[in-house]
Scaffold this motif. Sequence first.
Motif, PDB file in Angstrom:
ATOM      1  N   LEU A 306       0.811  -1.217   0.000  1.00 37.14           N
ATOM      2  CA  LEU A 306       0.000   0.000   0.000  1.00 37.14           C
ATOM      3  C   LEU A 306       0.841   1.261   0.000  1.00 37.14           C
ATOM      4  N   LEU A 307       2.025   1.160   0.607  1.00 37.93           N
ATOM      5  CA  LEU A 307       2.824   2.362   0.796  1.00 37.93           C
ATOM      6  C   LEU A 307       3.655   2.740  -0.430  1.00 37.93           C
ATOM      7  N   LEU A 308       3.858   1.782  -1.309  1.00 33.62           N
ATOM      8  CA  LEU A 308       4.644   2.093  -2.495  1.00 33.62           C
ATOM      9  C   LEU A 308       3.711   2.438  -3.642  1.00 33.62           C
ATOM     10  N   SER A 309       3.999   3.551  -4.325  1.00 36.58           N
ATOM     11  CA  SER A 309       3.141   3.884  -5.460  1.00 36.58           C
ATOM     12  C   SER A 309       3.620   3.126  -6.693  1.00 36.58           C
ATOM     13  N   ASP A 310       2.701   2.831  -7.592  1.00 39.50           N
ATOM     14  CA  ASP A 310       3.049   2.012  -8.758  1.00 39.50           C
ATOM     15  C   ASP A 310       3.834   2.793  -9.812  1.00 39.50           C
ATOM     16  N   ASN A 311       3.536   4.083  -9.896  1.00 39.30           N
ATOM     17  CA  ASN A 311       4.110   4.828 -11.022  1.00 39.30           C
ATOM     18  C   ASN A 311       5.265   5.723 -10.615  1.00 39.30           C
ATOM     19  N   ARG A 312       6.131   5.193  -9.725  1.00 40.80           N
ATOM     20  CA  ARG A 312       7.260   6.017  -9.304  1.00 40.80           C
ATOM     21  C   ARG A 312       8.434   5.907 -10.276  1.00 40.80           C
ATOM     22  N   GLU A 313       8.366   4.943 -11.196  1.00 42.73           N
ATOM     23  CA  GLU A 313       9.438   4.713 -12.172  1.00 42.73           C
ATOM     24  C   GLU A 313       9.732   6.006 -12.938  1.00 42.73           C
ATOM     25  N   GLY A 314      11.017   6.370 -12.997  1.00 42.30           N
ATOM     26  CA  GLY A 314      11.395   7.527 -13.796  1.00 42.30           C
ATOM     27  C   GLY A 314      11.242   8.866 -13.105  1.00 42.30           C
ATOM     28  N   LEU A 315      10.785   8.872 -11.832  1.00 36.60           N
ATOM     29  CA  LEU A 315      10.645  10.137 -11.117  1.00 36.60           C
ATOM     30  C   LEU A 315      11.920  10.409 -10.316  1.00 36.60           C
ATOM     31  N   SER A 316      12.399  11.629 -10.359  1.00 39.11           N
ATOM     32  CA  SER A 316      13.566  11.929  -9.536  1.00 39.11           C
ATOM     33  C   SER A 316      13.103  12.326  -8.136  1.00 39.11           C
ATOM     34  N   GLY A 317      13.984  12.165  -7.153  1.00 39.84           N
ATOM     35  CA  GLY A 317      13.652  12.538  -5.774  1.00 39.84           C
ATOM     36  C   GLY A 317      12.908  11.471  -5.007  1.00 39.84           C
ATOM     37  N   VAL A 318      12.893  10.241  -5.541  1.00 42.32           N
ATOM     38  CA  VAL A 318      12.214   9.167  -4.823  1.00 42.32           C
ATOM     39  C   VAL A 318      13.216   8.051  -4.526  1.00 42.32           C
ATOM     40  N   ALA A 319      13.291   7.627  -3.279  1.00 47.05           N
ATOM     41  CA  ALA A 319      14.144   6.490  -2.921  1.00 47.05           C
ATOM     42  C   ALA A 319      13.350   5.579  -2.003  1.00 47.05           C
ATOM     43  N   ILE A 320      13.546   4.283  -2.164  1.00 45.53           N
ATOM     44  CA  ILE A 320      12.785   3.329  -1.356  1.00 45.53           C
ATOM     45  C   ILE A 320      13.670   2.758  -0.250  1.00 45.53           C
ATOM     46  N   ALA A 321      13.170   2.821   0.964  1.00 44.14           N
ATOM     47  CA  ALA A 321      13.919   2.287   2.095  1.00 44.14           C
ATOM     48  C   ALA A 321      13.217   1.055   2.633  1.00 44.14           C
ATOM     49  N   SER A 322      14.005   0.099   3.084  1.00 46.98           N
ATOM     50  CA  SER A 322      13.439  -1.059   3.769  1.00 46.98           C
ATOM     51  C   SER A 322      13.534  -0.765   5.257  1.00 46.98           C
ATOM     52  N   ALA A 323      12.408  -0.354   5.832  1.00 43.83           N
ATOM     53  CA  ALA A 323      12.404   0.118   7.215  1.00 43.83           C
ATOM     54  C   ALA A 323      11.756  -0.912   8.123  1.00 43.83           C
ATOM     55  N   ILE A 324      12.007  -0.775   9.411  1.00 37.90           N
ATOM     56  CA  ILE A 324      11.343  -1.635  10.393  1.00 37.90           C
ATOM     57  C   ILE A 324      10.720  -0.756  11.453  1.00 37.90           C
ATOM     58  N   GLU A 325       9.429  -0.885  11.627  1.00 37.20           N
ATOM     59  CA  GLU A 325       8.765  -0.212  12.740  1.00 37.20           C
ATOM     60  C   GLU A 325       8.138  -1.314  13.569  1.00 37.20           C
ATOM     61  N   GLY A 326       8.410  -1.304  14.852  1.00 36.97           N
ATOM     62  CA  GLY A 326       7.939  -2.411  15.673  1.00 36.97           C
ATOM     63  C   GLY A 326       8.728  -3.630  15.287  1.00 36.97           C
ATOM     64  N   VAL A 327       8.045  -4.718  14.967  1.00 41.24           N
ATOM     65  CA  VAL A 327       8.789  -5.896  14.551  1.00 41.24           C
ATOM     66  C   VAL A 327       8.608  -6.142  13.066  1.00 41.24           C
ATOM     67  N   ARG A 328       7.859  -5.251  12.407  1.00 36.30           N
ATOM     68  CA  ARG A 328       7.544  -5.548  11.026  1.00 36.30           C
ATOM     69  C   ARG A 328       8.369  -4.737  10.056  1.00 36.30           C
TER      70      ARG A 328
END
Length: 481
Positions: A306-328
């Motif tokens: 849900l948190l990742l948008s589908d059409n982020r391909e080719g946009l500048s200023g977007v980076a995806i992080a693998s984060a952990i909040e709680g245990v997830r």
Amino acid sequence: MILANARTVTLSMNKMAKDKTVYVCDHCGQESTKWLGKCPSCGQWGTMKEFHVQSEKPSSAVVRAAMQAAGAEGKRKNRPQPVSEIRANEEPRIDMMDGELNRVLGGGLVPGSLVLLGGEPGIGKSTLVLQTVLRLQNQRKILYVSGEESARQIKLRADRLSSTGEPTSLLILTETSLEEIFRHIGEIQPDLVIVDSIQTIQTETVDSSPGSLSQIRECAASLLKYAKTAGGVSIILIGHITKEGTLAGPKVLEHIVDTVLQFEGDQHYMYRILRGIKNRFGSTSELGIYEMRHDGLRQVTNPSELLLSDNREGLSGVAIASAIEGVRPFLIETQALVSTAAYGTAQRSTIGFEGKRLNMLLAVLEKRVGFKLAQKDVFLNIAGGLKVTDPALDLSVIAAVLSSNVDAPIEGNVCMAGEVGLSGEIRPVARIEQRIAEAQKLGFKRMLIPAHNLKGINPHDYKIELVPIKKVSEAVRELFG
Ligand code: TYD
Ligand code: MG
């Protein structure tokens, strides 16, 4: 402030005969015998509020009456007992039939506990509790006390929420008097009591208006006493907090109750996050995620999608992080916009990320990688209205800022995790395996990870390509060539 002070003094003079007046900080709960402009404990200004303590403890009388009516007093006489005789098997838990809620509570609701559910008005507290008790209604005797809405309004909402047939055995009481509420509790003897909201309830024993600090404390203390003595009755209190997190109430209540859950989110997004702030029966690092629908709150079991948008391909200023909040673990989209400052001083603004940390990361970029950002406005946003505190997000913040600055998009199948130190080094992050597994599950092809983290893992175990990084400059080269 001076005016308020003068008023308080006159008030307390009138009542001096029977009351003791104390001042309680509604930010941290610090008490003081005299009014202070600045709270000595938390340092907040203007937060000390007047609070009357009455000499003959009236609340206990109210509660005693209710407990007697409930036949509870005889059931559970308190006495000292040898520690060897205390049974220490697992706390029994009530299954709330909601995976997210159960997890945040630490495995279900503990019988006899007092839980505070706080949040801004309109965020969905009543909805969450009502849909939960509707699911539970056939297993327990539940009393839902509302001082906010009429019985008809609650019924309309219940109809909208219950997809599993008619609400039948749930009892609704619209009442604001604590004494009346206890009278009904005494008659009905419910297993679970909901009070929506604690700010609307008032007791006769305190003569200030509902919602005032003294009313809230007195009512909550009586309810606590009842929950602790009346053999396993759990109570869920709903409390409103304002944007600043103050107002008379929940902050002070935190000391009284067993568990504090906060329901947060942005009114404009459909995601709602349930966070444990305090939990005597479990960890507070748990997080529950919901989506607000027209028919209530739906549990989100796979937040990354849900948190990742589908059409982020080719946009500048977007980076995806693998984060952990709680245990997830979940993948989070970090968005940055860097533009030339229109006026003298550059603006720095963040949503969902700590502003000071952004400033530090920008200083690292300037000093260690040589990017001149002093004259640039920098805006940073964590997509989806999430607030993230995981330091592993640092690397993606830097990547998003640089990507926007040079207007070069980062490949869509790349994600990252790494904490950035002051000398530009990439520091290891906790639970890297979980982060990698989540990224791989969502189809990412490459992941930048701290070189230190590579030690304990075998890269061949994963289909995703792992790129070990030691310094920010290496990450820049890796991402932008
Ligand atoms: P509510 O639970 O009343 O908030 P709180 O008790 O925290 O003040 O919910 C508030 C909002 O939720 C309201 O603006 C309408 C929306 N809502 C939905 O979108 N779907 C629903 O099924 C329900 C019941 C409410
Ligand atoms: Mg409400």
